[in-house]
Design an enzyme around this catalytic site. Structure first.
Site, short mmCIF file in Angstrom:
data_model
loop_
_atom_site.label_atom_id
_atom_site.label_comp_id
_atom_site.label_asym_id
_atom_site.label_seq_id
_atom_site.Cartn_x
_atom_site.Cartn_y
_atom_site.Cartn_z
CG HIS B 327 89.73 161.13 91.94
ND1 HIS B 327 90.51 160.33 91.59
CD2 HIS B 327 89.16 161.19 92.76
CE1 HIS B 327 90.52 160.07 93.39
NE2 HIS B 327 89.52 160.46 93.70
N GLY B 328 88.71 161.29 87.55
CA GLY B 328 87.59 161.45 86.25
C GLY B 328 88.80 161.73 85.03
#
Lengths: 80, 483
Positions: B327-328
């Site tokens: 997701h990051g």
């Protein structure tokens, strides 16, 4: 051993591991067709097959099977 | 061009009309048209990054052809590895580079060493995480012998850039290419189902997700001041917001795909009816989790198979941390993944992880009490995870969670259901859950409408559309556009 006989033994292992006596395997069977056969139980099935036949598959072999038929072919080649 | 925007509506009407009328049953022309439309769609959102998309597509197409013509199996395998390195490299460069620089600089500083490293001004290309996962699975599936390399560049590029799934998934596997080679004949029933699914997705987005934003965001902006019960309410609502936003988006993507005659991978399967966390992950963001299952968890699990349950735990924890980090670049995403990985441990040790639980309704058609207990517990565990997910830092997540953890929280909590800000949302969420429960065996709750009398059916559509137009908030885009 004939592939058919192997398939029957593999089917027995599936029934045992997945705790379901009604499982019927065909060469074309995939995880989609067999209830309870998923990514998590898959490995238990492999380990059970390896123990039963006293063989060892390679990672590459395990990851390349598309159906039960290919698993059995691979097994037959190991036992030959 | 978000699915819930006017430009998209106009774009799609034009694409749909030309696709089915001008290029009817001409597969190659339809594919070329889809590709142009998809590249336009991407360029409209981010023109600067379009060359990157086209370049990456061309490189991976080339790798596939190279693998096909490679005489030795070992050589082809190496080219596959090169593809994985390139794909992961793309992600690292755009998504994680600054994070590494900052983390190492902080580490050195903690050790008493000064650094003068600079971070780069990097813009994350839209949809990069989704696109690279498609590219990587393409070379891996060839290497595993599951597909042949694609020779038709247009079809390959149309698969990578397929606009309904381009910005936030679902992540379709390369087997999708088979659909691009088939002649697509317009089928009214499939198209109508696509419309219904799009409408259902939009309804979840507009009626629930977008309504929740305005009560959740203020709480997050002022965690220190918020009471325990408002923190709890914000956390619970965020779980519903995330679900209705992302599953709403996915339904709209899948519906759009059906309107063009394609079957897109399923992304959600009523996750709140999962009775444990393992089951939850089989029902939530399924196209991502099945991707990681196939290419990360399975190879690890195969390798660790002689270590018994410990091997499986190790494989699942690594896998879940990657789910988080996908997701990051933030420790919160890593912590979110680790948290979920740890939740699997009791399930693996007890053997409960693999049992696919069949949900049976009890009296009055409601879930059985034991199932309901599992569902509520799973939902609460997921909610805690999403607090970690949403926080800016692990410290903030801790502040939020510890702010919730005292008895006062429950005292004020029930009052929220009566508060005008929450009343409608609570009712809508209950309606959603009831509709989902009743329709849990079909793809989405509007499926049964097709059997209704046409007058009833159209009255429902009309009412829903009017409601959506009235409440539609054009300032809000989708949460997963950031990943």
């Amino acid at each position: 051993m004939q592939n058919e006989a192997l398939l029957e033994q593999v089917q027995e292992i599936f029934r045992d591991v997945l705790d379901d006596e009604e499982i019927v395997l065909q060469e074309t069977s995939t995880a989609e067709d067999v209830e309870g056969w998923d990514s998590l139980t898959h490995i238990q099935l492999i380990v059970a097959i390896e123990k039963h036949f006293k063989i060892k598959f390679t990672s590459k072999e395990i990851l390349s099977w598309k159906n039960v038929g290919e698993l059995v072919d691979c097994l037959a080649a190991k036992l030959a | 061009m978000s699915f819930n925007s006017l430009p998209f509506l106009l774009f799609f009407v034009a694409v749909f009309t030309l696709y089915w009328f001008a290029f009817r049953e001409k597969t190659k022309a339809q594919n070329a048209f889809l590709l142009i439309a998809s590249w336009f769609f991407y360029g409209y959102a981010s023109l600067k990054m379009l060359p990157l998309l086209i370049g990456a597509t061309a490189v991976f197409y080339g790798l596939g052809i190279w693998m096909k013509h490679c005489r030795s199996e070992k050589g082809a395998s190496w080219i596959g590895t090169l593809g994985v390195v390139l794909g992961v490299g793309l992600l690292l460069a755009f998504k994680y580079l600054n994070f590494f620089i900052e983390s190492f600089a902080a580490l050195f500083q903690a050790m008493g060493l000064q650094t003068n490293w600079h971070t780069f001004n990097i813009i994350l290309p839209l949809g990069l995480s989704f696109i690279t996962f498609k590219l990587i699975s393409y070379v891996l599936e060839i290497r595993r012998g599951k597909i042949e390399a694609e020779t038709d560049f247009v079809a390959f590029a149309a698969y990578i850039a397929f606009f309904p799934c381009l910005l936030s998934g679902p992540i379709d596997r390369p087997q999708f290419l088979g659909q691009l080679h088939k002649t697509r004949v317009f089928d009214y029933d499939t198209a109508a189902e696509g419309m219904r699914q799009f409408l259902w997705g939009l309804a979840k987005k507009v009626l629930i997700a977008d309504r929740c934003v305005y009560v959740i965001d203020p709480v997050w902006e002022n965690i220190g001041e918020a009471s325990g019960s408002s923190l709890l309410m914000a956390a619970l609502l965020y779980t519903f917001q995330m679900y209705t936003d992302f599953s709403g988006y996915s339904d709209m993507a899948i519906g759009t795909g059906k309107l063009l005659g394609f079957r897109i991978a399923k992304n959600f399967n009523y996750p709140f009816f999962a009775t444990n966390v393992a089951e939850y992950w089989r029902r939530w963001h399924m196209s991502l989790t099945s991707w990681l299952t196939d290419y990360v968890f399975m190879p690890l699990n195969v390798r660790f198979r002689d270590w018994g349950k410990f091997g499986m735990i190790l494989a699942i924890v690594i896998n879940m941390v990657l789910v988080g980090l996908w997701h990051g670049a933030n420790w919160t995403f890593g912590a979110f993944g680790l948290y979920h990985g740890l939740l699997f441990i009791p399930l693996i040790l007890s053997g409960a992880f693999a049992k696919k639980h069949k949900l049976k309704a009890g009296r009055l058609g409601l879930p059985k009490l034991s199932d309901l207990g599992g569902m509520v517990l799973t939902f609460l565990l997921v909610t805690v995870g999403l607090v970690i997910f949403r926080a800016d830092s692990v410290g903030q997540a801790w502040q939020f969670l510890s702010g919730m953890a005292h008895l006062e929280t429950l005292k004020g909590f029930y009052l929220f259901f009566l508060h005008p800000d929450f009343r409608t949302k609570t009712v809508l969420i209950i309606v959603l859950m009831v509709l989902e429960w009743r329709n849990r065996t079909v793809e989405f709750p509007l499926v049964p409408l097709k059997a209704y009398h046409w007058a009833v059916r159209y009255a429902i559509y009309l009412a829903l559309v009017c409601l959506l137009v009235m409440l539609w908030d054009k300032n809000l885009t989708f949460l997963y556009i950031d990943f």
